[in-house]
Enzyme design. Structure first.
Site, PDB file in Angstrom:
ATOM      1  N   ARG A 103     -75.987 -77.000-100.102  1.00 38.42           N
ATOM      2  CA  ARG A 103     -74.614 -76.514 -99.988  1.00 38.42           C
ATOM      3  C   ARG A 103     -74.192 -75.848-101.237  1.00 38.42           C
ATOM      4  NH1 ARG A 103     -71.844 -82.606-100.723  1.00 38.42           N
ATOM      5  NH2 ARG A 103     -71.528 -82.604-102.609  1.00 38.42           N
ATOM      6  N   ASN A 141     -64.504 -78.013-101.431  1.00 41.24           N
ATOM      7  CA  ASN A 141     -64.888 -79.243-101.617  1.00 41.24           C
ATOM      8  C   ASN A 141     -65.572 -79.354-103.100  1.00 41.24           C
ATOM      9  OD1 ASN A 141     -65.354 -82.248-100.452  1.00 41.24           O
ATOM     10  ND2 ASN A 141     -67.349 -81.706-101.196  1.00 41.24           N
ATOM     11  N   GLU A 142     -65.000 -80.276-103.822  1.00 40.90           N
ATOM     12  CA  GLU A 142     -65.801 -80.341-105.220  1.00 40.90           C
ATOM     13  C   GLU A 142     -66.208 -79.152-105.921  1.00 40.90           C
ATOM     14  OE1 GLU A 142     -67.628 -84.879-104.784  1.00 40.90           O
ATOM     15  OE2 GLU A 142     -69.088 -83.209-104.331  1.00 40.90           O
ATOM     16  N   GLU A 298     -62.751 -89.859-102.455  1.00 40.76           N
ATOM     17  CA  GLU A 298     -64.047 -90.296-102.266  1.00 40.76           C
ATOM     18  C   GLU A 298     -64.439 -91.336-103.276  1.00 40.76           C
ATOM     19  OE1 GLU A 298     -67.310 -87.478-102.234  1.00 40.76           O
ATOM     20  OE2 GLU A 298     -66.107 -85.911-100.936  1.00 40.76           O
ATOM     21  N   TRP A 306     -77.969 -90.874-104.434  1.00 41.60           N
ATOM     22  CA  TRP A 306     -78.247 -89.945-105.217  1.00 41.60           C
ATOM     23  C   TRP A 306     -78.628 -90.153-106.774  1.00 41.60           C
ATOM     24  CZ3 TRP A 306     -74.224 -89.835-108.897  1.00 41.60           C
ATOM     25  CH2 TRP A 306     -73.036 -90.048-108.275  1.00 41.60           C
ATOM     26  N   GLU A 346     -78.244 -87.078 -97.212  1.00 44.62           N
ATOM     27  CA  GLU A 346     -76.957 -88.336 -97.484  1.00 44.62           C
ATOM     28  C   GLU A 346     -77.169 -89.473 -96.679  1.00 44.62           C
ATOM     29  OE1 GLU A 346     -73.744 -86.517-100.463  1.00 44.62           O
ATOM     30  OE2 GLU A 346     -73.741 -85.998 -98.245  1.00 44.62           O
ATOM     31  N   LYS A 347     -78.208 -89.524 -95.790  1.00 43.31           N
ATOM     32  CA  LYS A 347     -78.390 -90.673 -94.762  1.00 43.31           C
ATOM     33  C   LYS A 347     -78.645 -91.937 -95.345  1.00 43.31           C
ATOM     34  CE  LYS A 347     -83.490 -89.591 -93.996  1.00 43.31           C
ATOM     35  NZ  LYS A 347     -83.605 -88.487 -94.820  1.00 43.31           N
ATOM     36  N   PHE A 348     -79.072 -91.999 -96.645  1.00 43.62           N
ATOM     37  CA  PHE A 348     -78.989 -93.197 -97.410  1.00 43.62           C
ATOM     38  C   PHE A 348     -77.522 -93.794 -98.285  1.00 43.62           C
ATOM     39  CE2 PHE A 348     -83.576 -92.982 -96.791  1.00 43.62           C
ATOM     40  CZ  PHE A 348     -83.986 -94.148 -96.213  1.00 43.62           C
ATOM     41  N   HIS A 349     -76.689 -92.848 -97.858  1.00 42.87           N
ATOM     42  CA  HIS A 349     -75.641 -92.948 -98.678  1.00 42.87           C
ATOM     43  C   HIS A 349     -74.711 -93.971 -97.811  1.00 42.87           C
ATOM     44  CE1 HIS A 349     -71.584 -92.220-100.616  1.00 42.87           C
ATOM     45  NE2 HIS A 349     -71.969 -91.368-101.526  1.00 42.87           N
TER      46      HIS A 349
END
Length: 661
Positions: A103, A141-142, A298, A306, A346-349
């Site tokens: 991204r 975003n960011e 957020e 991460w 980011e599936k483990f976020h």
């Protein structure tokens, strides 16, 4: 009080959307950030838009009483865009391209990116500007998060334009940059490139201007999108999410353009002191717009994905940190994200709705917090701090250049002073050197290496009017071009401080130590504060001896009174901490950079002299206290119970009390 999180329905079949809104209502969600990474779904090809699915989602949310913070989706260009216009991709200082597949794969100065982003935002704004569900606009975003600096040819062209506008002539640029050093004199603006990989140290003034250019360029992207949104008739607040103290973007210059400040903050549960870093970020956000509540855009409901190791939050810790944000000025508590992703990086976020579902502790805590926030009465936006710490991006960029007597981590050093005040339960605002300082009793300016004439005059005026001004070592050394002024060091502040500075006295680590200033030949100090690995001094009035780190400057009294001296070592008996009367106030100088204990001792001395009191007395260090108008919040950030004047706080427990309760 807003409550919710990033919502990414495009990752799920439509049947799941109805389950989402049902559970959002159960959790007390009243706002979601929608569409942040939806560019490829909204625009499958150039000139072609698909709004049908987005219409359905927004209407569904609206029908269920859930408001929308609508994103412009420009943070991640789709593959068709970078394939058609590969010149829009950014590059690092070595000329390596940041390719698609992640991204933020865009060069901020790319005309192609700007044109495509503008077309997308125009289409979104024209369609949804007046939709009753949309209560806020979330631009990009960011900014700069993953591509801090772009060194591509796009950047080279734009940097030259920026420099022409700033300096007008090459003679002015050459003078400001000191280009006669190392034969760097430019005879054409086209000869200037971003500070790419070079054989050795690069021009520090050029580095500084490139950082200013980068911040201005990213801000320009935000303003481009905001203008498009306003041109479409949208009247809702417009914002973009900050990231605490983020080096590439000077948020002081951004803040006036934000209708509401929003922030992303992820304290590390592995670090038992991380709640202090979180408090630092909350105070910084509040300080950008003191009269307008901000939004925590957020945070994580539990573990991240991460960091090298990603510890879960302890039971109650998520609510405690959320309450900390409210106590320090937030009117919104949001998360990344609503539903945990099933695929992607980011599936483990963690998320508000975990992969493991509604039987989880995370879900129970999310629902409980939503209920608590829903019962809160309106809280004021108020200025409640009598202490300010100077935190300045220009100085941060300049002090980060190499080739100094010793490397200094400006952010970490400022955070050390904030943490010292936090441990004493004294509330702090942040300011620039040029900010309005009326109303503060104490202003602390750590390592203010780059100090403009305007900033110096403002700080001295504060002291002359009765304030207590504390200046840290390695301050007032260079002008806005990172060049020494004539006359030595401390040329602007020195006369009022009542000292003159001869040398910096860098404290060198012992051979083979691999870190830290040396303990060999250490000095102590008698008086209030530190010396460092290399010099020590014992704080005032019998406080524990402290260590000064990194620098042990050789200063000479020129009217000031000595409050502490270095003890032992090469500076034995020399001044370490001084005070001088300035008008109605006092100006202090600290000739070293104290450790945590020393910072606390110095602040305690200055606070006592200035009449600064804690928000609440007699609290354990793990309990923080914050005031917001007539509401005082106490939060226990420990896994053990804590005794406070009003009783016992459970582990990660908190209390909000009105004055007099």
């Amino acid at each position: 009080m807003y409550y919710g999180g990033d919502y990414n329905p495009e990752q799920w079949p439509e049947a799941v959307w109805h389950d989402d809104v049902r559970l959002m209502r159960e959790a007390g969600v009243n706002l979601v950030s929608l569409g942040i990474f939806s560019w490829s779904r909204i625009q499958p090809a150039e000139g072609e838009f698909d709004f049908e699915w987005l219409d359905t989602v927004i209407d569904l949310l609206h029908a269920n009483g859930i408001q929308v913070d609508l994103a412009t989706a420009t943070a991640s260009p789709p593959p068709w865009a970078t394939s058609a216009y590969p010149q829009m991709l950014p590059q690092d200082e070595n000329g390596a391209t940041y390719w698609p597949g992640s991204r933020q794969q865009f060069a901020p100065a790319s005309p192609d990116y700007r044109r495509l982003a503008a077309a997308l935002v125009t289409a979104l704004a024209e369609r949804y500007a007046r939709h009753p569900a949309v209560v806020m606009w979330h631009v990009n975003n960011e900014y700069g998060c993953h591509v801090n600096y772009d060194y591509s040819d796009n950047a080279a062209v734009a940097f030259r334009v920026w420099l022409r506008e700033k300096y007008q002539t090459l003679d002015a640029l050459n003078a400001a940059w000191g280009t006669d050093f190392w034969s760097q004199r430019y005879t054409d603006f086209e000869q200037i490139v971003p500070p790419r990989k070079a054989p050795y140290s690069r021009n520090p003034a050029g580095e500084l201007d490139f950082k200013r250019y980068t911040s201005d360029t990213l801000l320009g992207l935000y303003l481009m999108e905001k203008q498009i949104i306003r041109a479409a008739g949208a009247t809702q607040p417009v914002t973009t999410n900050f990231m605490g103290a983020f080096p590439p973007a000077d948020y002081w210059s951004w803040a006036p353009h934000m209708d509401v400040i929003t922030d992303d903050c992820y304290p590390d549960p592995n670090d038992p002191e991380s709640f202090r870093a979180a408090a630092f970020a909350r105070d910084l956000m509040r300080s950008f717009k003191p009269d307008t509540p901000w939004i925590l855009m957020e945070q994580a409901s539990n573990a991240l994905n991460w960091r090298p190791t990603n510890a879960p939050k302890a039971p109650g810790q998520m609510a405690a940190l959320s309450t900390q944000a409210v106590a320090r000025g937030a009117d919104g508590i949001m998360f990344f994200q609503w539903r945990q992703s099933r695929a992607g990086s980011e599936k483990f976020h963690s998320a508000m709705l975990p992969q493991a579902g509604t039987r989880t502790r995370t879900w129970r805590e999310v629902v409980a917090l939503g209920a608590e926030l829903g019962e809160l009465p309106p809280l004021p936006a108020s200025r409640d701090s009598r202490v300010a710490i100077v935190f300045d991006w220009d100085n941060w960029w300049a002090i980060g250049n190499p080739d100094h007597p010793v490397p200094l981590d400006y952010l970490a050093l400022v955070q050390r002073w904030h943490a010292a005040a936090h441990r004493q339960h004294v509330q702090v605002d942040f300011v620039q050197p040029t900010s309005d300082l009326a109303g503060f009793a104490v202003v602390v300016a750590p390592q203010l290496y780059l100090l403009t004439a305007e900033g110096a005059a403002n700080l001295l005026a504060f002291a002359e009017a009765g304030g207590h001004l504390l200046i840290g070592a390695f301050s007032d050394l260079v002008d806005e071009n990172d060049a020494f002024r004539a006359g030595g060091y401390l040329t602007q502040l020195g006369p009022s401080l009542g000292i003159w500075l001869e040398d910096f006295g860098a404290l060198v680590p012992p051979a083979g130590s691999g870190a830290g200033p040396s303990s060999a030949g250490e000095s102590s100090v008698t008086g209030p504060v530190a010396s460092g690995p290399g010099q020590m001094f014992a704080p005032l009035k019998g406080a524990v001896e402290a260590t000064g780190t990194l620098l042990a400057e050789e200063i000479h009294l020129d009217g000031a009174t000595e409050l502490a001296t270095f003890v032992g070592g090469r500076l034995d008996g020399r001044p370490a901490f001084t005070v001088n009367a300035v008008g109605e106030g006092r100006a202090y100088y600290l000739a070293t950079i104290p450790d945590a204990a020393g910072s606390g001792s110095v602040l305690a001395h200055v606070f006592t002299a200035a009449g600064v009191q804690p928000v609440v007395d007699d609290l354990p260090e793990t309990v923080e206290a914050a005031r917001r108008g007539d509401v005082v919040t106490l939060i226990n950030h420990s896994s053990e119970p804590a005794e406070v004047p009003s009783g016992t706080l459970a582990p990660f427990g908190y209390l909000m009390l009105r004055d007099g309760e």
